[in-house]
Structures are given as C-alpha cells and as structure tokens.
Design a protein around this motif. Structure first.
Motif, PDB file in Angstrom:
ATOM      1  N   SER A   1     -28.005 -36.650   9.529  1.00 40.87           N
ATOM      2  CA  SER A   1     -28.407 -35.846   8.358  1.00 40.87           C
ATOM      3  C   SER A   1     -29.672 -34.970   8.658  1.00 40.87           C
ATOM      4  O   SER A   1     -30.189 -35.196   9.629  1.00 40.87           O
ATOM      5  CB  SER A   1     -28.874 -36.891   7.120  1.00 40.87           C
ATOM      6  OG  SER A   1     -29.956 -37.851   7.461  1.00 40.87           O
ATOM      7  N   ASP A   2     -30.335 -34.280   8.002  1.00 43.00           N
ATOM      8  CA  ASP A   2     -31.252 -33.420   8.153  1.00 43.00           C
ATOM      9  C   ASP A   2     -32.649 -34.134   8.346  1.00 43.00           C
ATOM     10  O   ASP A   2     -32.991 -35.151   7.421  1.00 43.00           O
ATOM     11  CB  ASP A   2     -31.544 -32.466   6.584  1.00 43.00           C
ATOM     12  CG  ASP A   2     -32.652 -31.521   6.990  1.00 43.00           C
ATOM     13  OD1 ASP A   2     -33.130 -30.922   5.803  1.00 43.00           O
ATOM     14  OD2 ASP A   2     -33.223 -31.305   8.074  1.00 43.00           O
ATOM     15  N   PRO A   3     -33.370 -34.034   9.426  1.00 46.85           N
ATOM     16  CA  PRO A   3     -34.490 -34.775   9.655  1.00 46.85           C
ATOM     17  C   PRO A   3     -35.474 -34.242   8.867  1.00 46.85           C
ATOM     18  O   PRO A   3     -36.574 -35.372   8.561  1.00 46.85           O
ATOM     19  CB  PRO A   3     -34.854 -34.623  11.179  1.00 46.85           C
ATOM     20  CG  PRO A   3     -34.173 -32.960  11.422  1.00 46.85           C
ATOM     21  CD  PRO A   3     -32.872 -33.253  10.804  1.00 46.85           C
ATOM     22  N   GLY A   4     -35.365 -33.532   8.266  1.00 45.78           N
ATOM     23  CA  GLY A   4     -36.473 -33.076   7.161  1.00 45.78           C
ATOM     24  C   GLY A   4     -36.319 -33.634   5.992  1.00 45.78           C
ATOM     25  O   GLY A   4     -37.121 -33.525   5.052  1.00 45.78           O
ATOM     26  N   GLY A   5     -35.198 -34.701   5.764  1.00 49.58           N
ATOM     27  CA  GLY A   5     -35.493 -35.323   4.483  1.00 49.58           C
ATOM     28  C   GLY A   5     -34.546 -34.897   3.427  1.00 49.58           C
ATOM     29  O   GLY A   5     -34.528 -35.205   2.199  1.00 49.58           O
ATOM     30  N   GLY A   6     -33.847 -33.458   3.317  1.00 55.76           N
ATOM     31  CA  GLY A   6     -33.350 -32.810   2.329  1.00 55.76           C
ATOM     32  C   GLY A   6     -31.885 -33.307   2.208  1.00 55.76           C
ATOM     33  O   GLY A   6     -31.432 -33.181   1.053  1.00 55.76           O
ATOM     34  N   GLY A   7     -31.746 -34.189   3.132  1.00 53.04           N
ATOM     35  CA  GLY A   7     -30.234 -34.555   2.884  1.00 53.04           C
ATOM     36  C   GLY A   7     -29.157 -33.653   3.219  1.00 53.04           C
ATOM     37  O   GLY A   7     -27.748 -34.054   3.182  1.00 53.04           O
ATOM     38  N   ALA A   8     -29.305 -32.364   3.522  1.00 51.00           N
ATOM     39  CA  ALA A   8     -28.321 -31.524   3.833  1.00 51.00           C
ATOM     40  C   ALA A   8     -27.596 -31.990   5.349  1.00 51.00           C
ATOM     41  O   ALA A   8     -28.352 -32.303   6.335  1.00 51.00           O
ATOM     42  CB  ALA A   8     -28.856 -30.077   3.906  1.00 51.00           C
ATOM     43  N   SER A   9     -26.414 -31.549   5.618  1.00 55.76           N
ATOM     44  CA  SER A   9     -25.685 -31.971   6.853  1.00 55.76           C
ATOM     45  C   SER A   9     -26.274 -30.932   7.816  1.00 55.76           C
ATOM     46  O   SER A   9     -26.537 -29.939   7.759  1.00 55.76           O
ATOM     47  CB  SER A   9     -24.208 -31.716   6.528  1.00 55.76           C
ATOM     48  OG  SER A   9     -23.642 -31.638   7.904  1.00 55.76           O
ATOM     49  N   ALA A  10     -26.385 -31.797   8.886  1.00 52.44           N
ATOM     50  CA  ALA A  10     -27.007 -30.955  10.351  1.00 52.44           C
ATOM     51  C   ALA A  10     -25.992 -30.138  10.806  1.00 52.44           C
ATOM     52  O   ALA A  10     -26.033 -29.460  11.778  1.00 52.44           O
ATOM     53  CB  ALA A  10     -27.419 -31.906  11.123  1.00 52.44           C
ATOM     54  N   ASP A  11     -24.782 -30.435  10.354  1.00 56.54           N
ATOM     55  CA  ASP A  11     -23.498 -29.545  11.130  1.00 56.54           C
ATOM     56  C   ASP A  11     -22.763 -29.206   9.507  1.00 56.54           C
ATOM     57  O   ASP A  11     -21.461 -29.475   9.658  1.00 56.54           O
ATOM     58  CB  ASP A  11     -22.630 -30.552  12.066  1.00 56.54           C
ATOM     59  CG  ASP A  11     -21.628 -29.895  12.410  1.00 56.54           C
ATOM     60  OD1 ASP A  11     -20.914 -30.320  13.285  1.00 56.54           O
ATOM     61  OD2 ASP A  11     -21.729 -28.488  12.708  1.00 56.54           O
ATOM     62  N   ALA A  12     -23.521 -28.525   8.754  1.00 58.76           N
ATOM     63  CA  ALA A  12     -22.870 -27.940   7.565  1.00 58.76           C
ATOM     64  C   ALA A  12     -21.482 -26.759   7.823  1.00 58.76           C
ATOM     65  O   ALA A  12     -20.667 -26.759   6.731  1.00 58.76           O
ATOM     66  CB  ALA A  12     -23.852 -27.237   6.704  1.00 58.76           C
ATOM     67  N   GLY A  13     -21.354 -26.485   8.853  1.00 56.50           N
ATOM     68  CA  GLY A  13     -20.245 -25.336   9.007  1.00 56.50           C
ATOM     69  C   GLY A  13     -19.091 -26.153   9.409  1.00 56.50           C
ATOM     70  O   GLY A  13     -18.056 -25.452   9.237  1.00 56.50           O
ATOM     71  N   ARG A  14     -18.949 -27.361   9.742  1.00 58.46           N
ATOM     72  CA  ARG A  14     -17.787 -28.044   9.890  1.00 58.46           C
ATOM     73  C   ARG A  14     -17.006 -28.490   8.411  1.00 58.46           C
ATOM     74  O   ARG A  14     -17.762 -28.694   7.711  1.00 58.46           O
ATOM     75  CB  ARG A  14     -17.970 -29.311  10.794  1.00 58.46           C
ATOM     76  CG  ARG A  14     -18.331 -29.032  12.133  1.00 58.46           C
ATOM     77  CD  ARG A  14     -18.601 -30.197  12.869  1.00 58.46           C
ATOM     78  NE  ARG A  14     -17.142 -31.030  12.954  1.00 58.46           N
ATOM     79  CZ  ARG A  14     -17.018 -32.178  13.560  1.00 58.46           C
ATOM     80  NH1 ARG A  14     -17.970 -32.740  13.698  1.00 58.46           N
ATOM     81  NH2 ARG A  14     -15.812 -32.601  13.416  1.00 58.46           N
ATOM     82  N   LEU A  15     -15.744 -28.585   8.775  1.00 55.12           N
ATOM     83  CA  LEU A  15     -14.970 -28.978   7.598  1.00 55.12           C
ATOM     84  C   LEU A  15     -15.155 -30.375   7.081  1.00 55.12           C
ATOM     85  O   LEU A  15     -15.398 -31.113   8.039  1.00 55.12           O
ATOM     86  CB  LEU A  15     -13.694 -28.853   7.646  1.00 55.12           C
ATOM     87  CG  LEU A  15     -12.969 -27.417   7.773  1.00 55.12           C
ATOM     88  CD1 LEU A  15     -11.684 -27.289   8.125  1.00 55.12           C
ATOM     89  CD2 LEU A  15     -13.181 -26.803   6.556  1.00 55.12           C
ATOM     90  N   PRO A  16     -15.135 -30.885   5.879  1.00 51.98           N
ATOM     91  CA  PRO A  16     -15.304 -32.453   5.777  1.00 51.98           C
ATOM     92  C   PRO A  16     -13.987 -33.131   6.462  1.00 51.98           C
ATOM     93  O   PRO A  16     -13.068 -32.363   6.750  1.00 51.98           O
ATOM     94  CB  PRO A  16     -14.962 -32.390   4.324  1.00 51.98           C
ATOM     95  CG  PRO A  16     -15.360 -31.254   3.576  1.00 51.98           C
ATOM     96  CD  PRO A  16     -15.063 -30.084   4.803  1.00 51.98           C
ATOM     97  N   GLY A  17     -14.228 -34.292   6.476  1.00 48.92           N
ATOM     98  CA  GLY A  17     -12.817 -34.985   7.301  1.00 48.92           C
ATOM     99  C   GLY A  17     -11.779 -35.034   6.416  1.00 48.92           C
ATOM    100  O   GLY A  17     -11.600 -35.031   5.287  1.00 48.92           O
ATOM    101  N   GLY A  18     -10.656 -35.143   7.167  1.00 51.91           N
ATOM    102  CA  GLY A  18      -9.411 -35.335   6.540  1.00 51.91           C
ATOM    103  C   GLY A  18      -8.610 -34.152   6.319  1.00 51.91           C
ATOM    104  O   GLY A  18      -7.393 -34.277   5.828  1.00 51.91           O
ATOM    105  N   LEU A  19      -9.178 -33.070   6.252  1.00 49.50           N
ATOM    106  CA  LEU A  19      -8.364 -31.878   5.680  1.00 49.50           C
ATOM    107  C   LEU A  19      -7.726 -31.185   7.064  1.00 49.50           C
ATOM    108  O   LEU A  19      -6.861 -30.183   6.699  1.00 49.50           O
ATOM    109  CB  LEU A  19      -9.457 -30.754   5.534  1.00 49.50           C
ATOM    110  CG  LEU A  19     -10.387 -30.904   4.146  1.00 49.50           C
ATOM    111  CD1 LEU A  19     -11.418 -29.696   3.985  1.00 49.50           C
ATOM    112  CD2 LEU A  19      -9.482 -31.250   3.245  1.00 49.50           C
ATOM    113  N   GLN A  20      -7.954 -31.694   8.352  1.00 46.03           N
ATOM    114  CA  GLN A  20      -7.067 -31.109   9.397  1.00 46.03           C
ATOM    115  C   GLN A  20      -6.117 -32.086   9.860  1.00 46.03           C
ATOM    116  O   GLN A  20      -6.501 -33.246  10.191  1.00 46.03           O
ATOM    117  CB  GLN A  20      -7.812 -30.502  10.358  1.00 46.03           C
ATOM    118  CG  GLN A  20      -8.842 -29.355   9.900  1.00 46.03           C
ATOM    119  CD  GLN A  20      -9.777 -28.816  10.889  1.00 46.03           C
ATOM    120  OE1 GLN A  20      -9.518 -27.810  11.805  1.00 46.03           O
ATOM    121  NE2 GLN A  20     -11.138 -29.450  11.350  1.00 46.03           N
ATOM    122  N   ILE A  21      -5.005 -31.765  10.257  1.00 48.79           N
ATOM    123  CA  ILE A  21      -4.008 -32.665  10.971  1.00 48.79           C
ATOM    124  C   ILE A  21      -4.477 -32.990  12.630  1.00 48.79           C
ATOM    125  O   ILE A  21      -3.971 -33.804  13.219  1.00 48.79           O
ATOM    126  CB  ILE A  21      -2.519 -32.150  10.984  1.00 48.79           C
ATOM    127  CG1 ILE A  21      -1.662 -33.241  11.221  1.00 48.79           C
ATOM    128  CG2 ILE A  21      -2.247 -31.088  11.778  1.00 48.79           C
ATOM    129  CD1 ILE A  21      -0.288 -33.105  10.809  1.00 48.79           C
TER     130      ILE A  21
END
Length: 329
Positions: free
Chosen positions: A50-70
């Motif tokens: 997670s964001d070390p600044g405490g905002g809770g945003a993903s540090a790798d926000a450009g990636r797809l969520p899990g399970g969408l790709q085979i």
C-alpha cells in the motif's frame, strides 16, 4: 429459444462486460501493521503493497485486479474441460503452465495449502472455496458443485516455488442446462447461517484503505471460541459484481500472535479498486464446521467511517452453510 442459444447469448453479453473491465485499478490486500500480516502478503495477486504515505492507494495502481486474466507473468491456468453439465458434482481438472508450456509442479504453500481454488457463477449466487489435490505431473483435481446452469469463474490463487509474489489466475467454466440468472441477493448487514448471526460493520471506499469487521454470534451470544481455519480465524474473498475481479484478503492478526482474540470480531483491511457492488464471502470455523456468510456491499465515493456503517452505503447479504465436504482439503 433453446437452452444452447440462451447460454450463447448470455456468454456474449458477459464478454462485453468483461471487456470493459481492463481499464480499472488494482486491488490491494491487508495493510495491517501486525507482524502476522507480512506472512499473508504473498498470498495471491491481491496482496500488493500500500501507499507508504497512508492514503491507502495501491502502489501498483496500473495493474489489473486479480483473477481477470487467464495468463499473467508467464503462467497460464489451463482447464481440462471447460464445458460441463450443471446439476451434479463435476471432476474439475486443471494445470498451471509455466512460460515454457510445461505444468508447474513446485509451489510455495500459503496457509497450509499450495493452491486455493475459488469457483463462483457469474451472477455470484453461490461460492465454493476448494483445496484440490495435485498429481506428480502437475495436474490438479477437485470435486466442484455446479447447482445451476450458466457461466462460472474458476480462480487459482497460488505462489510458484521460487517466486517472490503470488498471483491469481481466472478462467471461465461453462455449465449447460436451463439458464436462469439472478441478481446478487439484497437483504441487510446481518446474515444468519445455521443459527449463527454474522454482522458486517464498515464500508468500502474506492482507492482508499478501509476496515471491515465481521462479528459472529450464536443464540444471541458472541462467539469467543472460533477455531483456526487454514491458519486464521476467518478468510475473506471479495468479488466485484459485473466482472468478478478477485480479492483474497486476510484478517488483521492470526491465532497465537498474543493480540488476536478467537472472536467474536474478525477484522480485515482492504481497498476497493473502483465504485460498484462487491460480494464478500466470509469463511469461519466453529465446533468443527466451516460456514460461509455472504454479503453484497456497494463501494461509494467519500470518506468511510471504519467504526460505523455509512447510511449512504447500501449493503445486502445472503448466506450459505458450508460443511467440511464443501471446503475440501
């Protein structure tokens, strides 16, 4: 219209919905500061820093969520036969193929298992958390129940041996029969399962780390002797309504860490990747039986109060009782 045409038309519509999901953000896992959380971090592609600044945003926000790709990072989920018949248990066989096209035969266990398998229909009317067995040649097998016809999603949550991070791959399973899709159940924040009442507190806020707490009670009394299940007092799987983006999170703390009580509350910290509906499936164990409580929650914009449910956030729930035969090892 005959059954085959109904299923074909339904699948085409789902393909359109699925195709629109690729621009959405990445799901993050638990961000608890307890030492036990570090042990959970490698389990599944949902576990991102997670964001070390405490905002809770993903540090790798450009990636797809899990399970969408085979297929992802050189690994592919290959189902033996993706076309089955609904209404009876099936022998589900699959392999995880490496970049060289050969089956993977070495894994790093997470929560006592080399691979966690989730099976859910596209309408999210049911849920199965299975633990298949692996043959020496890399073929996995599990008995799965497909109660109704339709399109199912199979999720394989695993970490290959030598890999620093786990991932979740997803593939479609087509079950023939009389297709009757239903919308996700909508009731309330309290679910009853085999006489147990499970109450959800907390809201999901897109892009921000929020806390969800689930309290278990029986006969009007809080349950304070939950039993460990796969190394935790509860496991939570979240699936986004519409495309079934996958998030497998874990509770803050674990049995034996001197800071986590065996109930009644099981607390999770997670981040929703976008607005919309999410189905939350909680597995918990008591008196030797694993049960599943299911909730439907809307992720809405705005600050979330981790202690008090937001009146603007609609939530609904349904529940299914799962016995050990439905949580196979």
């Amino acid at each position: 219209m005959n059954t085959a045409l109904k299923i074909t038309a339904f699948a085409a519509g789902l393909a359109t919905v699925f195709g629109t999901s690729y621009g959405l953000g990445h799901v993050t896992g638990s961000t608890s500061t307890k030492p036990s959380t570090a042990a959970h971090a490698g389990h599944g592609s949902a576990a991102e820093p997670s964001d070390p600044g405490g905002g809770g945003a993903s540090a790798d926000a450009g990636r797809l969520p899990g399970g969408l790709q085979i297929s992802e990072r050189g690994y592919t989920l290959s189902l033996g036969d993706p076309y089955v018949t609904a209404g009876a248990p099936i022998d589900l066989r699959f392999r995880i193929l490496g970049a060289d096209g050969k089956p993977v035969t070495a894994y790093r266990p997470a929560h006592g298992k080399e691979l966690h398998l989730i099976v859910a229909p596209r309408d999210l009317s049911s849920f199965q958390h299975l633990h298949p067995t692996r043959a020496a040649d890399g073929t996995w097998r599990a008995s799965a129940d497909l109660p109704a016809a339709g399109e199912y999603r199979v999720f394989a949550d695993f970490t290959p041996a030598g890999a620093s991070q786990g991932l979740t791959l997803g593939a479609d399973l087509h079950a023939a029969g009389d297709l009757r899709p239903v919308p996700p159940a909508r009731t309330g924040r309290t679910v009853t399962v085999d006489g147990y009442r499970v109450t959800l507190t907390g809201d999901l806020t897109p892009g921000r780390s929020t806390r969800l707490s689930l309290a278990v009670a029986k006969d009007g009394r809080p349950v304070t002797d939950l039993q460990p299940y796969l190394g935790a007092y509860g496991h939570l799987v979240a699936l986004r309504v519409g495309d079934l983006a996958y998030l497998h999170v874990h509770p803050d703390g674990e049995p034996g860490d001197a800071g986590t009580a065996p109930g009644p509350d099981i607390t999770f910290t997670t981040t929703a990747p976008s607005r919309g509906g999410y189905r939350l499936f909680l597995d918990f164990r008591h008196e030797g039986v694993v049960r599943t409580a299911a909730f439907t929650v809307n992720a809405t914009e705005g600050p979330a109060d981790s202690a008090t449910p937001s009146p603007s956030a609609s939530a609904s729930a349904s529940a299914s009782a799962g016995h050990e035969g439905e949580h196979r090892h």
